[in-house]
Design a protein around this motif. Structure first.
Motif: not given
Ligand SMILES: CC(C)(COP(=O)(O)OP(=O)(O)OC[C@H]1O[C@@H](n2cnc3c(N)ncnc32)[C@H](O)[C@@H]1OP(=O)(O)O)[C@@H](O)C(=O)NCCC(=O)NCCS
Length: 139
Positions: A31, A36, A39
């Motif tokens: 992650s 990520r 994001h």
């Protein structure tokens, strides 16, 4: 703490942030790719913060709000900057931002191999609740 400033995580912070997490024993996972983290930054720009001193990242905190509870992840302070209240200040900043958006309780999880850090959180008013944590990675 001197001239430390807090600001939102930005894409160019990726390499130093991952390096900090690694040296702090925070086990970056899948992650924690550049994509990520970007994001996450776009979703919670006011809660995913870095602490910067003279252009160097010396601390991080990743806050989240799920509409009911606030969450704190990835609290890390560079070993050379510890013991000066930087982590306390990062948590206070995120707690205040969470409160401002309607959150009234903050949760956090501690990896079993890092149980000693519970003493730090206790000093900041966090209490232990004996819950069973379960997880599942989505394929
Ligand atoms: C835990 C960590 C973030 C603390 O950072 P820090 O900037 O040194 O912490 P602070 O200086 O803000 O300390 C705040 C208070 O906690 C106390 N404290 C700090 N580390 C402590 C510990 N391991 N156990 C008990 N108390 C601790 C300090 O003495 C201080 O107390 P006071 O202000 O009441 O006198 C830092 O040690 C770190 O990055 N550790 C590795 C990463 C990690 O474990 N993160 C948490 C993942 S759940």
């Amino acid at each position: 703490m001197g001239n430390v400033q807090f600001r939102s995580y930005a894409p160019e912070d990726f390499a130093p942030v991952i390096a900090l997490w690694q040296t702090c024993g925070l086990h970056p996972s899948r992650s924690d790719s550049a994509e990520r983290l970007q994001h996450k930054q776009q979703r919670d720009p006011e809660l995913f913060l870095v602490a910067e001193q003279d252009g160097r990242i010396v601390g991080t905190i990743m806050g989240s709000y799920d509409g009911r509870r606030g969450w704190i992840n990835k609290l890390a302070v560079d070993a050379g900057q510890r013991g000066q209240g930087l982590a306390r200040a990062l948590i206070a900043e995120v707690e205040q931002r969470l409160k401002a958006i309607g959150c009234d309780k903050v949760n956090l999880l501690i990896e079993a191999d890092n149980a000693a850090v519970a003493g730090f959180y206790a000093r900041l008013g966090y209490a232990n609740d004996a819950l069973i944590f379960m997880e599942k990675w989505l394929a």
